[in-house]
Write a protein that holds these residues in place. Sequence first.
Motif, PDB file in Angstrom:
ATOM      1  N   GLU A   1       4.465  -0.690  -3.781  1.00  0.00           N
ATOM      2  CA  GLU A   1       5.301  -0.329  -2.623  1.00  0.00           C
ATOM      3  C   GLU A   1       4.887   1.035  -2.076  1.00  0.00           C
ATOM      4  OE1 GLU A   1      10.026  -0.206  -1.322  1.00  0.00           O
ATOM      5  OE2 GLU A   1       9.487   0.090  -3.437  1.00  0.00           O
ATOM      6  N   PHE A   2       4.725   2.005  -2.970  1.00  0.00           N
ATOM      7  CA  PHE A   2       4.310   3.332  -2.517  1.00  0.00           C
ATOM      8  C   PHE A   2       2.861   3.304  -2.043  1.00  0.00           C
ATOM      9  CE2 PHE A   2       3.065   7.854  -3.156  1.00  0.00           C
ATOM     10  CZ  PHE A   2       4.013   8.424  -2.329  1.00  0.00           C
ATOM     11  N   GLY A   3       2.015   2.527  -2.686  1.00  0.00           N
ATOM     12  CA  GLY A   3       0.629   2.388  -2.255  1.00  0.00           C
ATOM     13  C   GLY A   3       0.533   1.845  -0.846  1.00  0.00           C
ATOM     14  N   ALA A   4       1.415   0.887  -0.504  1.00  0.00           N
ATOM     15  CA  ALA A   4       1.422   0.343   0.861  1.00  0.00           C
ATOM     16  C   ALA A   4       1.831   1.411   1.867  1.00  0.00           C
ATOM     17  CB  ALA A   4       2.371  -0.848   0.934  1.00  0.00           C
ATOM     18  N   LEU A   5       2.757   2.293   1.477  1.00  0.00           N
ATOM     19  CA  LEU A   5       3.145   3.395   2.358  1.00  0.00           C
ATOM     20  C   LEU A   5       1.974   4.347   2.601  1.00  0.00           C
ATOM     21  CD1 LEU A   5       6.713   4.754   1.461  1.00  0.00           C
ATOM     22  CD2 LEU A   5       5.985   3.562   3.528  1.00  0.00           C
ATOM     23  N   ILE A   6       1.217   4.654   1.541  1.00  0.00           N
ATOM     24  CA  ILE A   6       0.043   5.525   1.704  1.00  0.00           C
ATOM     25  C   ILE A   6      -0.958   4.904   2.670  1.00  0.00           C
ATOM     26  CG2 ILE A   6      -1.956   6.553   0.528  1.00  0.00           C
ATOM     27  CD1 ILE A   6      -0.233   6.821  -1.974  1.00  0.00           C
ATOM     28  N   GLU A   7      -1.209   3.607   2.508  1.00  0.00           N
ATOM     29  CA  GLU A   7      -2.153   2.930   3.398  1.00  0.00           C
ATOM     30  C   GLU A   7      -1.670   2.957   4.842  1.00  0.00           C
ATOM     31  OE1 GLU A   7      -2.860  -0.982   1.960  1.00  0.00           O
ATOM     32  OE2 GLU A   7      -3.764  -0.318   0.072  1.00  0.00           O
ATOM     33  N   ALA A   8      -0.372   2.755   5.061  1.00  0.00           N
ATOM     34  CA  ALA A   8       0.171   2.785   6.416  1.00  0.00           C
ATOM     35  C   ALA A   8       0.068   4.178   7.020  1.00  0.00           C
ATOM     36  CB  ALA A   8       1.631   2.314   6.402  1.00  0.00           C
ATOM     37  N   MET A   9       0.323   5.206   6.212  1.00  0.00           N
ATOM     38  CA  MET A   9       0.210   6.579   6.708  1.00  0.00           C
ATOM     39  C   MET A   9      -1.243   6.938   6.997  1.00  0.00           C
ATOM     40  SD  MET A   9       3.044   8.168   7.217  1.00  0.00           S
ATOM     41  CE  MET A   9       2.483   9.881   7.176  1.00  0.00           C
ATOM     42  N   ASP A  10      -2.157   6.436   6.177  1.00  0.00           N
ATOM     43  CA  ASP A  10      -3.575   6.702   6.411  1.00  0.00           C
ATOM     44  C   ASP A  10      -4.024   6.091   7.747  1.00  0.00           C
ATOM     45  OD1 ASP A  10      -6.143   7.735   5.057  1.00  0.00           O
ATOM     46  OD2 ASP A  10      -6.708   5.715   5.705  1.00  0.00           O
ATOM     47  N   GLU A  11      -3.588   4.875   8.017  1.00  0.00           N
ATOM     48  CA  GLU A  11      -3.928   4.235   9.289  1.00  0.00           C
ATOM     49  C   GLU A  11      -3.316   4.998  10.464  1.00  0.00           C
ATOM     50  OE1 GLU A  11      -2.669   0.206   9.002  1.00  0.00           O
ATOM     51  OE2 GLU A  11      -4.077  -0.296   7.380  1.00  0.00           O
ATOM     52  N   ALA A  12      -2.069   5.439  10.302  1.00  0.00           N
ATOM     53  CA  ALA A  12      -1.412   6.200  11.368  1.00  0.00           C
ATOM     54  C   ALA A  12      -2.141   7.512  11.619  1.00  0.00           C
ATOM     55  CB  ALA A  12       0.046   6.459  10.989  1.00  0.00           C
ATOM     56  N   GLN A  13      -2.577   8.161  10.540  1.00  0.00           N
ATOM     57  CA  GLN A  13      -3.284   9.438  10.701  1.00  0.00           C
ATOM     58  C   GLN A  13      -4.608   9.246  11.430  1.00  0.00           C
ATOM     59  OE1 GLN A  13      -6.201  10.730   9.247  1.00  0.00           O
ATOM     60  NE2 GLN A  13      -5.891  12.943   9.380  1.00  0.00           N
ATOM     61  N   ARG A  14      -5.325   8.180  11.133  1.00  0.00           N
ATOM     62  CA  ARG A  14      -6.592   7.895  11.819  1.00  0.00           C
ATOM     63  C   ARG A  14      -6.370   7.698  13.322  1.00  0.00           C
ATOM     64  NH1 ARG A  14     -11.005   5.789   8.515  1.00  0.00           N
ATOM     65  NH2 ARG A  14     -10.431   5.755   6.313  1.00  0.00           N
ATOM     66  N   ARG A  15      -5.286   7.006  13.674  1.00  0.00           N
ATOM     67  CA  ARG A  15      -4.992   6.792  15.099  1.00  0.00           C
ATOM     68  C   ARG A  15      -4.658   8.119  15.789  1.00  0.00           C
ATOM     69  NH1 ARG A  15      -2.370   2.174  12.880  1.00  0.00           N
ATOM     70  NH2 ARG A  15      -0.350   3.213  12.983  1.00  0.00           N
ATOM     71  N   LEU A  16      -3.976   9.001  15.097  1.00  0.00           N
ATOM     72  CA  LEU A  16      -3.671  10.312  15.664  1.00  0.00           C
ATOM     73  C   LEU A  16      -4.945  11.127  15.876  1.00  0.00           C
ATOM     74  CD1 LEU A  16      -0.502  11.124  13.550  1.00  0.00           C
ATOM     75  CD2 LEU A  16      -0.547  10.862  16.031  1.00  0.00           C
ATOM     76  N   VAL A  17      -5.842  11.082  14.895  1.00  0.00           N
ATOM     77  CA  VAL A  17      -7.113  11.810  15.027  1.00  0.00           C
ATOM     78  C   VAL A  17      -7.871  11.341  16.267  1.00  0.00           C
ATOM     79  CG1 VAL A  17      -9.407  12.107  14.006  1.00  0.00           C
ATOM     80  CG2 VAL A  17      -7.361  12.400  12.587  1.00  0.00           C
TER      81      VAL A  17
END
Length: 441
Positions: A267-283
């Motif tokens: 569950e927490f791993g899925a949150l990390i993956e979602a945040m990583d994708e969001a951060q890439r879009r922000l970059v």
Amino acid sequence: MPNPDALLYARHIEHRREEIDSILAELGYDGLLIHSGRPENRLFDDSHPPFRAHGPFVALVPQPFAADSLLEIRPGRRPTLWFCQPDDFWHMPPKAPADWLADPLDIEIVSSPEQWHERFGRQRALAVIGDERALGELLDGADLNPPELMWRLDEIRTRKTAFERDCIEHANRLAVKGHMAAARTFREGGSELEIHLAYLAATGLDQDMLPYNNIVALNDHAAVLHYQFRAPERPKSPRSFLIDAGADWRGYAADITRTWTLDEHREFGALIEAMDEAQRRLVDQVRPGRSFVDLHRQAHLAVAAVLEQAGIVDMPPDEQVDSGVSAHFLPHGLGHFIGAQVHDVAGLRDKSGQDLPAPESYPALRLTRKLEAGNVVTVEPGLYFIDTFLEKLKAGEHADRVDWQSVDRLAPFGGIRIEDNVLVSESEPVNFTRQAFAEAG
């Protein structure tokens, strides 16, 4: 074959000297002296904290640990570096500057600051940058840290030269080695202290050479944004690991954050993956003309979308942001300028030196300008489970929109932050951090 370091640095100094000469002429100064700083003992003690030179000095002289040195800039002339190499049997004196620094600078070795004090005392039309306690003897007729000059010098530092970009890129490569070693040590069950020591060994940097104090946070310690301790005990149940750690290369900083978990914590791993994708879009939105305040709002919308998709908050992203709910999970700013200082200068001023304070809704934001080509910024969205904010949210009008069972399950993991160092270019953003991870495999 020409030394590439020498070429980049020579061009850096030439470019900066032209800018500074113009500023000095406009403001009516005959010269500028920039002091590196002087170690100061702790109160009621005879020892001092680790020394690091002042940012304005390091931005022109890549000698971050050179105390009591002075850079002299006179319009139309080669700058002179008065490099202090004391005859001291208590401490190891600094090494003389590398040969490639001598191409654009005249270097004078002195054994004490008094030797350059005598040269500059009682001069008029002189600007001096430094601490009054170290420069008192130079200030008879000179201006100390004049505000009009300081903001202009800060402004030119917002656009990094090729030399500065190269230094930040190199610092990222160095820091990534440490991050990868830290992640391995976490997976092996290491303590915060063991992880930190593995980081130092991988980077080849001593603690005092880091640009800032490493944040090495296991489990719920990741909910403390600037967690400052490193527990020596190994955790009985390792769940998560957040590391915010950088490196120094010739006075320029890398500032990188990653968050890790173990395979069984899906569950927490899925949150990390979602945040990583969001951060890439922000970059991908880090482009010339983009307001960083607007980008910060986009970060809140992205984090709110992660919260909604994970079933933690039952509200549309824009409603979470407008109501302030997202701020309970992301209480810090999206990022800041980075360079010779980790939180580099001029983030809260416009190009004419006027203040650009953070909006009331985002008081922790350190960068409020529109981005320009040549800026280097951090992009670091976060999602945290911080008791103080959760208690306020639970007591507020939107408490019934939160799945508190999910919050209770995830709170022991602390939180997530993903941070990269990104160059604003005329075309695509250049992500120094992701490049370094890709090169390291």
